[in-house]
Design a protein around this motif. Structure first.
Motif, mmCIF file in Angstrom:
data_model
loop_
_atom_site.group_PDB
_atom_site.id
_atom_site.type_symbol
_atom_site.label_atom_id
_atom_site.label_comp_id
_atom_site.label_asym_id
_atom_site.label_seq_id
_atom_site.Cartn_x
_atom_site.Cartn_y
_atom_site.Cartn_z
ATOM 1 N N PHE A 44 0.836 -1.192 0.000
ATOM 2 C CA PHE A 44 0.000 0.000 0.000
ATOM 3 C C PHE A 44 0.880 1.255 0.000
ATOM 4 C CE2 PHE A 44 -2.430 -3.302 2.357
ATOM 5 C CZ PHE A 44 -3.414 -3.512 1.391
ATOM 6 N N ASP A 45 0.455 2.265 -0.746
ATOM 7 C CA ASP A 45 1.232 3.505 -0.823
ATOM 8 C C ASP A 45 1.335 4.174 0.543
ATOM 9 O OD1 ASP A 45 1.551 3.119 -3.548
ATOM 10 O OD2 ASP A 45 -0.178 4.349 -4.076
ATOM 11 N N GLY A 46 0.311 4.013 1.341
ATOM 12 C CA GLY A 46 0.300 4.561 2.695
ATOM 13 C C GLY A 46 -0.921 4.042 3.420
ATOM 14 N N MET A 47 -0.925 4.169 4.734
ATOM 15 C CA MET A 47 -2.069 3.740 5.537
ATOM 16 C C MET A 47 -2.152 4.588 6.791
ATOM 17 S SD MET A 47 -2.264 -0.443 5.500
ATOM 18 C CE MET A 47 -3.355 -0.401 6.906
ATOM 19 N N GLN A 48 -3.371 4.780 7.259
ATOM 20 C CA GLN A 48 -3.552 5.400 8.564
ATOM 21 C C GLN A 48 -4.726 4.744 9.283
ATOM 22 O OE1 GLN A 48 -4.156 9.588 7.475
ATOM 23 N NE2 GLN A 48 -6.231 9.489 8.296
ATOM 24 N N LEU A 49 -4.630 4.744 10.590
ATOM 25 C CA LEU A 49 -5.685 4.205 11.439
ATOM 26 C C LEU A 49 -6.386 5.367 12.118
ATOM 27 C CD1 LEU A 49 -3.748 1.243 13.126
ATOM 28 C CD2 LEU A 49 -5.175 1.173 11.064
ATOM 29 N N GLU A 50 -7.699 5.414 11.972
ATOM 30 C CA GLU A 50 -8.490 6.452 12.627
ATOM 31 C C GLU A 50 -8.755 6.021 14.063
ATOM 32 O OE1 GLU A 50 -9.234 9.275 11.331
ATOM 33 O OE2 GLU A 50 -8.786 8.965 9.204
ATOM 34 N N MET A 51 -8.269 6.818 15.016
ATOM 35 C CA MET A 51 -8.353 6.466 16.421
ATOM 36 C C MET A 51 -9.364 7.346 17.149
ATOM 37 S SD MET A 51 -5.845 4.203 16.339
ATOM 38 C CE MET A 51 -5.620 3.867 18.089
ATOM 39 N N SER A 52 -9.892 6.820 18.252
ATOM 40 C CA SER A 52 -10.740 7.635 19.129
ATOM 41 C C SER A 52 -9.868 8.691 19.808
ATOM 42 C CB SER A 52 -11.405 6.749 20.181
ATOM 43 O OG SER A 52 -10.429 6.140 21.014
ATOM 44 N N PRO A 53 -10.470 9.767 20.336
ATOM 45 C CA PRO A 53 -9.673 10.836 20.960
ATOM 46 C C PRO A 53 -8.713 10.342 22.038
ATOM 47 C CG PRO A 53 -11.915 11.585 20.630
ATOM 48 C CD PRO A 53 -11.906 10.123 20.265
ATOM 49 N N ASP A 54 -9.110 9.316 22.797
ATOM 50 C CA ASP A 54 -8.227 8.825 23.862
ATOM 51 C C ASP A 54 -7.325 7.687 23.390
ATOM 52 O OD1 ASP A 54 -10.015 6.756 23.602
ATOM 53 O OD2 ASP A 54 -10.642 6.728 25.706
ATOM 54 N N GLY A 55 -7.416 7.329 22.095
ATOM 55 C CA GLY A 55 -6.555 6.293 21.546
ATOM 56 C C GLY A 55 -6.914 4.880 21.952
ATOM 57 N N SER A 56 -8.082 4.703 22.558
ATOM 58 C CA SER A 56 -8.435 3.382 23.088
ATOM 59 C C SER A 56 -9.092 2.469 22.054
ATOM 60 C CB SER A 56 -9.371 3.529 24.287
ATOM 61 O OG SER A 56 -10.593 4.149 23.894
ATOM 62 N N THR A 57 -9.638 3.044 20.988
ATOM 63 C CA THR A 57 -10.302 2.232 19.967
ATOM 64 C C THR A 57 -9.923 2.725 18.573
ATOM 65 O OG1 THR A 57 -12.269 3.655 19.985
ATOM 66 C CG2 THR A 57 -12.300 1.730 21.434
ATOM 67 N N VAL A 58 -10.082 1.824 17.593
ATOM 68 C CA VAL A 58 -9.815 2.136 16.196
ATOM 69 C C VAL A 58 -11.130 2.053 15.439
ATOM 70 C CG1 VAL A 58 -8.440 1.565 14.161
ATOM 71 C CG2 VAL A 58 -7.550 1.050 16.441
ATOM 72 N N SER A 59 -11.464 3.113 14.716
ATOM 73 C CA SER A 59 -12.752 3.127 14.016
ATOM 74 C C SER A 59 -12.642 2.770 12.545
ATOM 75 C CB SER A 59 -13.400 4.508 14.151
ATOM 76 O OG SER A 59 -12.563 5.501 13.605
ATOM 77 N N ALA A 60 -11.472 2.990 11.938
ATOM 78 C CA ALA A 60 -11.351 2.747 10.501
ATOM 79 C C ALA A 60 -9.889 2.653 10.098
ATOM 80 C CB ALA A 60 -12.035 3.866 9.713
ATOM 81 N N VAL A 61 -9.654 2.021 8.955
ATOM 82 C CA VAL A 61 -8.341 2.015 8.331
ATOM 83 C C VAL A 61 -8.472 2.754 7.010
ATOM 84 C CG1 VAL A 61 -8.772 -0.270 7.299
ATOM 85 C CG2 VAL A 61 -6.437 0.604 7.464
ATOM 86 N N VAL A 62 -7.556 3.665 6.747
ATOM 87 C CA VAL A 62 -7.562 4.457 5.517
ATOM 88 C C VAL A 62 -6.399 3.986 4.641
ATOM 89 C CG1 VAL A 62 -7.519 6.755 4.507
ATOM 90 C CG2 VAL A 62 -8.505 6.414 6.787
ATOM 91 N N ILE A 63 -6.716 3.573 3.430
ATOM 92 C CA ILE A 63 -5.722 3.039 2.493
ATOM 93 C C ILE A 63 -5.412 4.117 1.458
ATOM 94 C CG2 ILE A 63 -5.237 1.219 0.817
ATOM 95 C CD1 ILE A 63 -7.575 -0.339 2.374
ATOM 96 N N PHE A 64 -4.126 4.418 1.289
ATOM 97 C CA PHE A 64 -3.712 5.481 0.371
ATOM 98 C C PHE A 64 -3.482 4.919 -1.035
ATOM 99 C CE2 PHE A 64 -1.419 8.353 3.720
ATOM 100 C CZ PHE A 64 -2.525 8.297 4.536
ATOM 101 N N GLU A 65 -3.911 5.676 -2.020
ATOM 102 C CA GLU A 65 -3.534 5.462 -3.421
ATOM 103 C C GLU A 65 -2.932 6.772 -3.903
ATOM 104 O OE1 GLU A 65 -3.508 3.172 -5.812
ATOM 105 O OE2 GLU A 65 -4.251 1.477 -4.649
#
Length: 266
Positions: free
Chosen positions: A113-134
């Motif tokens: 993947f060209d890049g990736m990011q994980l969308e985190m809750s404000p306190d960092g305790s949960t992950v809501s989504a993975v974003v895949i870069f093109e």
């Protein structure tokens, strides 16, 4: 500020940001540092933490300059693509919020993947989504979207490359929390690899005509057909670079000069 980001909203088709280079000298320095393997320093700079510059050795400089060489066939496409991935990573960090962004590739021939990011809750305790870069550096943006981006997105939407996605997401969470932490990494990964938790971020170089909002929207026509569901699954990022190949040649020269300036002087 290295890049300025202007929000763009194309109704239910997609949303995202248009980038503009505010300080090219600063961008040159940041790309040079990433080429030297010093991405963590730049990540801190982008968070306005004012870190101490890392040590640069003669070996770092020689290897970094080698990475910016043209391809064996004399083409600049892989080099330009890698530089654009770094610029895309810088833009993502400038707009990261609570996200955790994977380190940029250090080799221009890297697959995955060209890049990736994980969308985190404000306190960092949960992950809501993975974003895949093109990320695509191109002189033909619409054709590139249709012939290169949509097929890759479609593969992911039907479940191909799911093992790579699982591997990458697991590795990122382990980096963030540590292998011995109490954070339930496997459970988090199981949640975000589901289709609705997968999001896409298409970033592409464009020409002057795409500064028009309607023309820009047309560039991403079909996005909602290939990625269904809520519009938050469909991000679209652009940067206007007329004469892109010539600009990349000149920009690379500046990056090489900056890398050489960082060489230790005895």
């Amino acid at each position: 500020m290295t890049l300025s980001l202007a929000a763009m909203d194309h109704d239910q088709l997609c949303h995202g940001w248009s980038w503009e280079i505010e300080d090219e000298d600063e961008l040159v320095d940041q790309v040079a540092r990433v080429t030297l393997g010093q991405y963590r320093h730049i990540s801190k700079v982008l968070q306005r933490l004012a870190p101490r510059p890392p040590t640069t050795t003669a070996e770092h400089v020689a290897d970094a300059l080698d990475k910016l060489a043209l391809d064996a066939d004399g083409s600049s496409s892989k080099r330009d693509g890698w530089i654009f991935q770094v610029i895309s990573w810088i833009a993502a960090n400038a707009n990261r919020g609570n996200a955790f962004i994977r380190a940029p590739h250090i080799r221009k021939a890297d697959h995955g993947f060209d890049g990736m990011q994980l969308e985190m809750s404000p306190d960092g305790s949960t992950v809501s989504a993975v974003v895949i870069f093109e990320d695509k550096a191109t002189t033909s943006p619409r054709n590139t979207v249709r012939t290169k981006v949509w097929p890759e997105v479609q593969k992911l939407e039907i479940g191909q490359r799911i093992t790579e996605l699982t591997h990458e997401a697991t590795s990122m969470l382990e980096t963030l929390h540590g292998s011995a932490s109490d954070f339930a990494i496997e459970e988090a990964v199981e949640k975000i690899i589901w289709k609705d938790a997968r999001r896409y971020r298409i970033s592409i170089t464009v020409s002057d005509k795409h500064l028009d909002e309607k023309v820009r929207k047309g560039l991403f026509k079909g996005y909602n057909d290939h990625v269904t569901g809520n519009v938050n699954r469909r991000r679209a990022e652009t940067i206007c670079i007329p004469d892109m190949r010539d600009w990349m040649d000149a920009f690379t020269d500046k990056v090489e000069t900056r890398i050489s300036e960082l060489a230790p002087h005895v």
